[in-house]
Design a protein around this motif. Structure first.
Motif, PDB file in Angstrom:
ATOM      1  N   SER B   2      42.201  47.274  26.239  1.00  0.00           N
ATOM      2  CA  SER B   2      42.273  48.803  26.343  1.00  0.00           C
ATOM      3  C   SER B   2      41.149  49.663  26.178  1.00  0.00           C
ATOM      4  O   SER B   2      40.606  50.575  26.860  1.00  0.00           O
ATOM      5  CB  SER B   2      43.093  49.485  24.985  1.00  0.00           C
ATOM      6  OG  SER B   2      42.307  49.068  23.956  1.00  0.00           O
ATOM      7  N   GLY B  42      56.079  42.936  34.455  1.00  0.00           N
ATOM      8  CA  GLY B  42      54.673  43.185  34.120  1.00  0.00           C
ATOM      9  C   GLY B  42      54.580  44.499  33.481  1.00  0.00           C
ATOM     10  O   GLY B  42      55.419  45.223  32.997  1.00  0.00           O
ATOM     11  N   ALA B  43      53.298  44.904  33.113  1.00  0.00           N
ATOM     12  CA  ALA B  43      53.101  45.936  32.414  1.00  0.00           C
ATOM     13  C   ALA B  43      52.622  47.106  33.527  1.00  0.00           C
ATOM     14  O   ALA B  43      52.548  46.880  34.662  1.00  0.00           O
ATOM     15  CB  ALA B  43      51.792  45.828  31.424  1.00  0.00           C
ATOM     16  N   ALA B  44      52.854  48.389  32.917  1.00  0.00           N
ATOM     17  CA  ALA B  44      52.585  49.470  33.737  1.00  0.00           C
ATOM     18  C   ALA B  44      51.125  49.910  34.351  1.00  0.00           C
ATOM     19  O   ALA B  44      50.791  50.367  34.996  1.00  0.00           O
ATOM     20  CB  ALA B  44      53.236  50.802  33.214  1.00  0.00           C
ATOM     21  N   PHE B  45      50.111  49.365  33.405  1.00  0.00           N
ATOM     22  CA  PHE B  45      48.907  49.613  33.781  1.00  0.00           C
ATOM     23  C   PHE B  45      48.107  48.277  33.571  1.00  0.00           C
ATOM     24  O   PHE B  45      48.359  47.467  32.352  1.00  0.00           O
ATOM     25  CB  PHE B  45      48.180  50.587  32.626  1.00  0.00           C
ATOM     26  CG  PHE B  45      46.800  50.696  32.675  1.00  0.00           C
ATOM     27  CD1 PHE B  45      46.147  51.452  33.809  1.00  0.00           C
ATOM     28  CD2 PHE B  45      45.889  50.002  31.938  1.00  0.00           C
ATOM     29  CE1 PHE B  45      44.672  51.705  33.918  1.00  0.00           C
ATOM     30  CE2 PHE B  45      44.323  50.008  32.190  1.00  0.00           C
ATOM     31  CZ  PHE B  45      43.934  51.046  32.923  1.00  0.00           C
ATOM     32  N   TRP B  62      47.596  51.547  38.453  1.00  0.00           N
ATOM     33  CA  TRP B  62      48.276  52.362  37.906  1.00  0.00           C
ATOM     34  C   TRP B  62      49.829  51.901  38.455  1.00  0.00           C
ATOM     35  O   TRP B  62      49.892  52.254  40.153  1.00  0.00           O
ATOM     36  CB  TRP B  62      48.259  53.786  38.149  1.00  0.00           C
ATOM     37  CG  TRP B  62      47.127  54.365  37.198  1.00  0.00           C
ATOM     38  CD1 TRP B  62      45.771  53.427  36.931  1.00  0.00           C
ATOM     39  CD2 TRP B  62      46.929  55.592  36.660  1.00  0.00           C
ATOM     40  NE1 TRP B  62      44.862  54.126  36.356  1.00  0.00           N
ATOM     41  CE2 TRP B  62      45.556  55.674  36.152  1.00  0.00           C
ATOM     42  CE3 TRP B  62      47.501  56.565  36.525  1.00  0.00           C
ATOM     43  CZ2 TRP B  62      45.240  56.662  35.317  1.00  0.00           C
ATOM     44  CZ3 TRP B  62      47.198  57.581  35.636  1.00  0.00           C
ATOM     45  CH2 TRP B  62      45.799  57.855  35.216  1.00  0.00           C
ATOM     46  N   ASP B  63      50.615  51.576  37.839  1.00  0.00           N
ATOM     47  CA  ASP B  63      52.122  51.513  38.389  1.00  0.00           C
ATOM     48  C   ASP B  63      52.831  52.775  38.250  1.00  0.00           C
ATOM     49  O   ASP B  63      52.509  53.493  37.236  1.00  0.00           O
ATOM     50  CB  ASP B  63      52.804  50.424  37.578  1.00  0.00           C
ATOM     51  CG  ASP B  63      54.208  50.048  38.148  1.00  0.00           C
ATOM     52  OD1 ASP B  63      54.409  50.621  39.346  1.00  0.00           O
ATOM     53  OD2 ASP B  63      55.146  49.182  37.700  1.00  0.00           O
ATOM     54  N   THR B  64      53.572  53.016  39.205  1.00  0.00           N
ATOM     55  CA  THR B  64      54.312  54.307  38.952  1.00  0.00           C
ATOM     56  C   THR B  64      55.632  54.195  39.242  1.00  0.00           C
ATOM     57  O   THR B  64      56.158  53.576  39.685  1.00  0.00           O
ATOM     58  CB  THR B  64      53.915  55.450  40.184  1.00  0.00           C
ATOM     59  OG1 THR B  64      54.070  54.792  41.366  1.00  0.00           O
ATOM     60  CG2 THR B  64      52.312  55.708  40.130  1.00  0.00           C
TER      61      THR B  64
END
Lengths: 507, 203
Positions: B2, B42-45, B62-64
């Motif tokens: 992070s 997977g994760a979104a970011f 960035w996933d949207t």
């Protein structure tokens, strides 16, 4: 009589409430926080004294570092033309300030009787509600704390003092810009961030991690001090927007997990636990002052959401799962001052963090969630416009959508209610019947005792006093006499077998 | 992770279940998760450092949410993005229509955002050519028309995935210098003025 009337008017006060809180015996005054004039002066002076000493120490230090920096700045002046004029101005300002403080101190020191300082901390906390002086001169305890932390952080840095001075000067200058629009304020702060970070960049020779850690502290210090002025300022309609979204979320209380396609199963205790934590975090955002801390709340909230999705679906979540869940959480939480917080973060957060990093990602999602909630209509919940209107107006509720094959989910709920009402009336009837039966039983019992009595009476009458016992004549009691008469009548008593005795059998 | 510093923002755009998340998952973790319905992995970011020449560039990917119900909000997502990977499913012509929509949006709203057109699920087509619904040359023509790079990838086999993101990072690295020299120069002048004006104003 007098006191009664005044009590009714609500102006009655106990004698003790009027006296000085210090207990010196004189009368106190609310303007002096319940102290008498003498005690108040004493108290106030002590506070001022402390303040002045602090101010003086700060001014002294600033002057010292000013002198220290002066020589070095002249050498650097060529390479950094942007700061020189500003720091000259700053120099003048600090000098002005220190001289001012000096005179104030002179004014106070001789007259002060300097009461013994025993409990300075308690006075420190009392100082915040003191009515006099501008707020910039009387910072509350937490901003003081932020200042101290900031200084501690900057101490080991070569240019720490300069950074502190500039931040402080800028922060103080912001107080005069209160009338400016929020966007202009934001621009000022963002420009300041940019200028400072550019300068740091050259200073630290491009070590971006270092620059960022300094910028974090700068932001923390400045925003803690400016929070009151720039959070939800009167010049904007933030407050109106807050109320609007709050009302909107309240009106949408009926939205279900199914409508939003939220992949979260709240039946699982661990999941509902995460949901609760996520809600708590997003609500907690309002209590933080620094944009970075607010963002951290959003990020924590998002992590809990991911956790909830992961457990429900047994897979890691993607944005297609995350956004609806976040919307659901926002709807459930109805976080206080949501728009103000979003605006505040947008205006005063370090832009690099907001635009690119992980915090920025979750913040963007929150903005999306809010935008979605604002624009939400039947279509976005897979509902017909009529259904949506019904729910919005509160004429129907979808909370038992699987009920009894009814056409509209609202009637399912109604049928549930009816069923329960039927059950209740049935129970009532049965109870009535029971009571009636009980009454009948009671009257039957009374009748029966009457009947028995009558029978006994009639038997007694039909067989009147045929046993003539000489003892019966005595006034000692007819009943015992009659009993003995019956016994004596029983002539064959001796010939009967002995009565059965209870016997214990082993086993 | 992070606390990781991110240089450039890259948004993944595309219709639901075209495989945006799989693409990121494959690229970052070199794996492909098999499931009956592939829209959630997977994760979104993710922040992914990439070696470009002698420098390391960290892309924030960035996933949207691709669902149409969030279409109105997509603008919030790609604000400030330096690159957008617009995905479409090679076996689904409707997804290509949606890709055109996003390209148009990006061209209107984010002129500094470079567009990468990415056809996904290439492995399916290699298995059965008749499944292809988007002609390679049509997509290529469209890409040239909008000045975008065009890739056909497979998250299952990993083909072309690394090339795509490597290209994104390289392009960013090349254009980053231009920005640095262009923009702040103008800005600084303005800032100085406003800053001093406000300072003297207080006095």
């Amino acid at each position: 009589m007098m006191s009664q009337r005044s009590e009714r008017r609500g102006i009655h006060l106990d004698q003790s409430e009027l006296l000085c809180k210090k207990g010196c015996g004189y009368y106190g005054n609310t303007a002096w926080q319940g102290l008498c004039s003498k005690c108040w002066r004493e108290e106030n002076q002590r506070e001022r004294q402390k303040q002045i000493q602090e101010d003086w120490a700060l001014a002294e230090r600033l002057q010292r570092e000013e002198e220290e920096a002066y020589a070095s700045r002249h050498q650097r002046a060529q390479s950094q033309p942007t700061i020189t004029p500003f720091s000259k101005f700053e120099e003048r300002k600090t000098k002005e300030k220190s001289s001012k403080v000096n005179t104030v101190t002179k004014f106070f020191t001789p007259s002060a009787k300097t009461p013994p300082k025993k409990d300075t901390t308690s006075f420190d906390t009392q100082s915040s509600p003191s009515p006099s002086s501008s707020s910039s001169r009387h910072p509350p305890a937490d901003t003081d704390h932020a200042t101290r932390e900031f200084i501690d952080f900057l101490k080991p840095l070569k240019s720490g003092r300069e950074i502190f001075k500039q931040c402080r000067a800028f922060t103080e200058s912001m107080v005069y810009k209160r009338d400016m629009g929020a966007d202009e304020l934001s621009e000022c702060v963002q420009d300041f961030y940019q200028n400072l970070s550019d300068r740091l960049q050259t200073q630290f020779k491009g070590s971006t991690e270092h620059v960022e850690s300094v910028m974090d502290e700068v932001e923390k210090y400045m925003m803690t001090r400016l929070y009151k002025e720039v959070f939800c300022p009167e010049t904007t309609d933030d407050e109106k927007k807050d109320l609007a979204i709050q009302k909107r979320i309240r009106a949408l209380h009926w939205v279900t997990i199914e409508m939003l396609c939220v992949p979260v199963d709240e039946e699982i205790p661990e999941v509902s636990d995460s949901v609760v934590k996520a809600i708590t975090d997003v609500i907690e955002m309002d209590s933080k002052r620094v944009p970075k801390d607010k963002l951290a709340c959003i990020t924590r909230c998002s992590k809990h959401i991911f956790n909830a999705i992961k457990i429900s679906k047994k897979e890691a979540a993607s944005a297609d799962d995350f956004l609806p869940t976040l919307i659901y959480i926002v709807l459930k939480a109805n976080p206080p001052r949501l728009q103000s917080n979003i605006q505040y973060i947008t205006r005063f957060c370090n832009p690099s963090r907001l635009m690119t990093g992980e915090d920025g990602y979750y913040f963007t999602n929150l903005c999306c969630a809010v935008a979605f909630i604002e624009k939400l209509d039947g279509q976005s919940l897979n509902l017909s416009p009529e259904e949506f209107e019904l729910y919005m107006s509160g004429q129907a509720s979808p909370h038992w959508p699987q009920g009894a094959g009814a056409s509209s989910p609202g009637s399912a709920a109604l049928s549930q209610v009816h069923k329960r009402l039927d059950l209740l009336t049935g129970l009532g009837e049965r109870q009535d019947r029971v009571i009636e039966k009980a009454r009948q039983l009671e009257s039957d019992l009374i009748d029966w005792t009457d009947e028995v009595e009558q029978k006994v009476q009639s038997v007694l009458e039909s067989f009147p006093q045929e046993t003539h016992n000489p003892t019966a004549t005595t006034a000692s009691g007819t009943t015992s006499a009659a009993a003995s008469a019956i016994d004596s009548d029983n002539v064959e008593n001796e010939r009967l077998p002995p009565p059965l005795q209870p016997q214990v059998f082993a086993g | 992770m992070s606390a990781m510093r991110v240089d450039a923002k890259v948004v993944m755009l595309g219709k639901e279940s075209v495989g945006k998340t799989s693409l990121v998952e494959r690229y970052v973790h070199h794996r492909f998760l098999v499931g009956p319905y592939q829209n959630t992995i997977g994760a979104a970011f993710v922040a992914k450092p990439i070696q470009v020449g002698d420098k390391v560039i960290t892309l924030g990917i960035w996933d949207t949410a691709g669902s149409e119900r969030y279409e109105a909000m997509s603008r919030i997502y790609y604000r400030g993005a330096r690159a957008a990977v617009v995905c479409y499913d090679l076996t689904d012509s409707s997804s290509f229509q949606r890709a055109r929509f996003w390209v148009k949006e990006l061209q209107n709203c984010e002129e500094h955002c470079k567009i990468y057109l990415c056809g996904t699920k290439n492995d399916l087509i290699e298995g059965d050519r008749s499944l292809r619904q988007i002609d390679y040359h049509d997509a290529q023509d469209f890409a040239e028309e909008i000045g975008a790079q065009h890739f056909e990838t497979s998250s299952k086999t990993g083909s072309n995935v690394d090339d795509l993101f490597q290209k994104v990072a390289e392009d960013y690295n090349n254009t980053a210098f231009q920005y640095m020299t262009e923009e702040p120069g103008v800005d600084l002048g303005q800032k100085k003025d406003s800053y001093f004006y406000s300072c003297c104003h207080n006095n």
